[in-house]
Design an enzyme around this catalytic site. Structure first.
Site, mmCIF file in Angstrom:
data_model
loop_
_atom_site.group_PDB
_atom_site.id
_atom_site.type_symbol
_atom_site.label_atom_id
_atom_site.label_comp_id
_atom_site.label_asym_id
_atom_site.label_seq_id
_atom_site.Cartn_x
_atom_site.Cartn_y
_atom_site.Cartn_z
ATOM 1 N N LYS A 207 23.206 -10.111 36.036
ATOM 2 C CA LYS A 207 21.864 -10.684 36.056
ATOM 3 C C LYS A 207 20.903 -9.659 35.484
ATOM 4 C CE LYS A 207 18.681 -13.140 39.146
ATOM 5 N NZ LYS A 207 18.488 -13.659 40.536
ATOM 6 N N GLY B 255 14.467 -13.591 32.645
ATOM 7 C CA GLY B 255 15.803 -13.079 32.876
ATOM 8 C C GLY B 255 16.905 -13.969 32.354
ATOM 9 N N GLY C 248 16.010 -17.840 31.951
ATOM 10 C CA GLY C 248 14.658 -18.237 32.285
ATOM 11 C C GLY C 248 13.692 -17.389 31.485
ATOM 12 N N GLY C 249 12.425 -17.447 31.853
ATOM 13 C CA GLY C 249 11.416 -16.730 31.093
ATOM 14 C C GLY C 249 11.576 -15.217 31.133
ATOM 15 N N GLY D 290 23.037 -18.717 32.306
ATOM 16 C CA GLY D 290 21.745 -19.306 32.651
ATOM 17 C C GLY D 290 20.643 -18.379 32.182
ATOM 18 N N ASP E 163 12.563 -18.980 50.496
ATOM 19 C CA ASP E 163 12.760 -19.954 49.419
ATOM 20 C C ASP E 163 14.136 -20.612 49.548
ATOM 21 O OD1 ASP E 163 12.068 -21.450 47.200
ATOM 22 O OD2 ASP E 163 12.754 -19.942 45.754
#
Length: 328
Positions: free
Chosen positions: A56, A41, A38-39, A36, A148
């Site tokens: 990660k 990581g 994202g911006g 996976g 969250d």
């Protein structure tokens, strides 16, 4: 293992790539496939000493991994059931930081989206609800709150590691200790801005007030309704004020339709959650016992297959796990 870093962009900010070796405090790890991204990581697979792990990685200047490391360290010290083990971590020349931890399966948001009608069975939904609330209770006992709570931050363990029956909580970028150094509860700070995800945010979050443990549990309640009923009335609404109004209507004139098809105890749980104050400890065990009673009444066994498990793939993956173990 992972320390706080500057929030300012650095000239050397970058993320590693598949095949690269990252060096932790104790060992070196070869990065496998991207699981996976994202911006800021990326999550890589990794096999180390026969164990399937996840690495990660986040850009140095944008990383919140020091928060995640603090939560996992506290959870691991307490040997909490619903939290990944953190095996190592480190950073490289202000380029990136990383932590090495338990490999998980797909998150609950993705798993639900793959189901027929985007809906779990009542068996899977209730068991998810119980395990996710157990995880929240554990997090709070470790003196952190998530701020969250949502399906995308929970996932079953990986079958290759024989953890597929356990639901894990992960991603603690917004987590915060709710006590001071003397373990006294922090007082509310008034208006602090938005925290969380709009669909699952508590009414207090919508008011931009300081959050407490009760807000994690309110967010869990929306997860509970979604994973058992299949949807939330405001699922297609993007305006945050409109979502807030929908959540308020779900407590008043639209309460009956909101809980249509849900076990009667859902109404009791919502009433109890709404009675909690900032300083109160949520009554986790009471909610869990109510859900376990529903499972008992419906003949639901806690070790049943999850909806996303296919029996043929279960057998094949179990054989693969045995082979990996033998080779390891």
């Amino acid at each position: 293992m992972v320390e706080a870093m500057s929030s300012q962009q650095t000239d050397t900010d970058r993320l590693p790539v598949t095949g690269e070796i990252v060096r932790g405090h104790n060992n070196d790890f070869s990065l496998g496939d991207v699981l996976g991204d994202g911006g800021y990581g990326t999550v890589f697979s990794c096999i180390y000493q026969g164990r399937h792990l996840a690495v990660k990685v986040e850009k140095y200047s944008k990383s919140m991994l020091f928060v995640e490391a603090s939560v996992l360290k506290a959870a691991n010290q307490r040997k909490l059931k619903h939290f990944c083990t953190m095996f190592d971590g480190g950073s490289l020349n202000k380029e990136y930081v990383f932590i090495v931890m338990t490999l998980l399966g797909k998150d609950l948001h993705r798993l639900r989206a793959e189901q027929v009608d985007r809906k779990f069975s009542m068996s899977t939904g209730l068991r998810i609800a119980i395990q996710t609330l157990e995880a929240i209770k554990e997090l709070h006992e470790a003196l952190f709150m998530s701020r969250d709570i949502k399906p995308g931050n929970f996932a079953p363990g990986n079958r290759l590691n024989q953890q597929h029956k356990n639901i894990f909580m992960f991603d603690f970028g917004l987590a915060r200790r709710y006590v001071d150094k003397n373990n006294n509860l922090h007082a509310p700070r008034g208006e602090v801005g938005w925290r969380g995800t709009t669909r699952y945010g508590s009414l207090v979050a919508h008011s931009r007030q300081d959050l407490s443990r009760r807000d994690d549990v309110e967010s869990w309640y929306y997860l509970l309704v979604e994973v058992t009923k299949g949807c939330l009335p405001w699922r297609l609404v993007t305006d945050r004020v409109a979502v807030q109004q929908a959540k308020m209507r779900a407590r008043s004139e639209e309460r009956a339709s909101f809980l249509t098809g849900c076990p009667p105890c859902f109404d009791e749980i919502l009433t109890d959650i709404d009675s909690l104050s900032f300083y109160d400890t949520p009554r986790y065990n009471s909610y869990i016992e109510k859900l376990q009673k529903v499972c008992s009444e419906r003949g639901i066994r806690m070790n049943e297959h999850w909806d996303w498990e296919d029996e043929s793939s279960v057998r094949n993956t179990s054989n693969l796990a045995s082979e990996c173990s033998a080779r390891g």
